[in-house]
Design a protein around this motif. Structure first.
Motif, mmCIF file in Angstrom:
data_model
loop_
_atom_site.group_PDB
_atom_site.id
_atom_site.type_symbol
_atom_site.label_atom_id
_atom_site.label_comp_id
_atom_site.label_asym_id
_atom_site.label_seq_id
_atom_site.Cartn_x
_atom_site.Cartn_y
_atom_site.Cartn_z
ATOM 1 N N LYS A 129 0.838 -1.243 0.259
ATOM 2 C CA LYS A 129 0.079 0.135 -0.146
ATOM 3 C C LYS A 129 0.874 1.366 0.058
ATOM 4 O O LYS A 129 0.605 2.128 -0.745
ATOM 5 N N PHE A 130 1.765 1.352 0.834
ATOM 6 C CA PHE A 130 2.919 2.437 0.824
ATOM 7 C C PHE A 130 3.319 2.793 -0.545
ATOM 8 O O PHE A 130 3.379 3.856 -1.144
ATOM 9 N N MET A 131 4.271 1.615 -1.232
ATOM 10 C CA MET A 131 4.583 1.676 -2.523
ATOM 11 C C MET A 131 3.470 2.287 -3.470
ATOM 12 O O MET A 131 3.776 3.249 -4.307
ATOM 13 N N VAL A 132 2.420 1.637 -3.545
ATOM 14 C CA VAL A 132 1.488 2.234 -4.534
ATOM 15 C C VAL A 132 0.998 3.460 -4.291
ATOM 16 O O VAL A 132 1.016 4.324 -5.053
ATOM 17 N N ASP A 133 0.890 4.008 -3.036
ATOM 18 C CA ASP A 133 0.575 5.450 -2.625
ATOM 19 C C ASP A 133 1.465 6.469 -3.100
ATOM 20 O O ASP A 133 1.061 7.543 -3.152
ATOM 21 N N GLN A 134 2.686 6.093 -3.120
ATOM 22 C CA GLN A 134 3.769 6.851 -3.599
ATOM 23 C C GLN A 134 4.008 6.864 -4.977
ATOM 24 O O GLN A 134 4.630 8.080 -5.448
ATOM 25 N N SER A 135 3.449 5.946 -5.786
ATOM 26 C CA SER A 135 3.641 5.798 -7.349
ATOM 27 C C SER A 135 2.730 6.469 -8.226
ATOM 28 O O SER A 135 1.391 6.297 -7.929
#
Length: 183
Positions: A129-135
């Motif tokens: 979730k963290f990575m998707v939210d950043q991308s």
């Protein structure tokens, strides 16, 4: 200071070695095709001003993509690799071969952070979730199997991220007729 909110970013999600329909070694033709497609996808995104790449550092697709980013950093000095590690002792849980690759990446990445202190049944979900939210982009290798990759892609679609499935044989709900060259 550079405003990183204006820079395009991408993350990776894909299978662990045992879920791939081929061996993840340089002698396997399908693996060579996989690496070539990763490099071509990353190169096209870099040309489109995508400069930051997030790897979740799992065995398989995540680590392979991180290695490709590090290879491209030799040519493109302005790109960055950020490793989003699901918990502090994650590297210890990897097999010897993958653990060597994992620590080599950590020694050469631009930044890393832990998305959870300790292992839990949700730590991988929190990391994804963290990575998707950043991308802006989510680069994957997906062929329809249930699991973490599917869950991450569902979340990415819900967040309206551009999903790039480099598995050209896939016809799933996340695949698109748009190619990376159409970005």
């Amino acid at each position: 200071m550079i405003n990183t909110n204006l820079i395009k970013k991408a993350c990776f999600t894909g299978y662990r070695p045992e879920k791939f329909p081929f061996k993840l070694n340089d002698e396997d033709v399908d693996f060579q095709i996989l690496k070539s497609r990763i490099i071509k996808t990353l190169s096209a995104l870099i040309e489109d001003d995508c400069k930051i790449f997030y790897s979740g550092m799992a065995m398989g697709f995540d680590i392979i993509c991180a290695e490709c980013v590090l290879e491209l950093k030799k040519i493109h000095k302005d790109i960055r690799l950020i490793c989003a590690i699901p918990f502090k002792d994650h590297g210890k849980s990897l097999s010897y071969e993958w653990r060597k690759r994992y620590f080599k990446i950590l020694d050469n990445c631009d930044e890393f952070s832990y998305t959870s202190d300790d292992y839990s049944n949700t730590c991988y979900h929190v990391r994804n979730k963290f990575m998707v939210d950043q991308s802006d982009f989510v680069i994957c290798w997906y062929d329809g199997k249930p699991g973490g990759t599917r869950n991450t892609l569902k979340y990415a679609a819900k967040k309206h991220r551009f999903i790039i499935n480099i598995n050209i044989n896939s016809l799933d709900e996340f695949s698109t007729t748009q190619t990376i060259m159409d970005i």
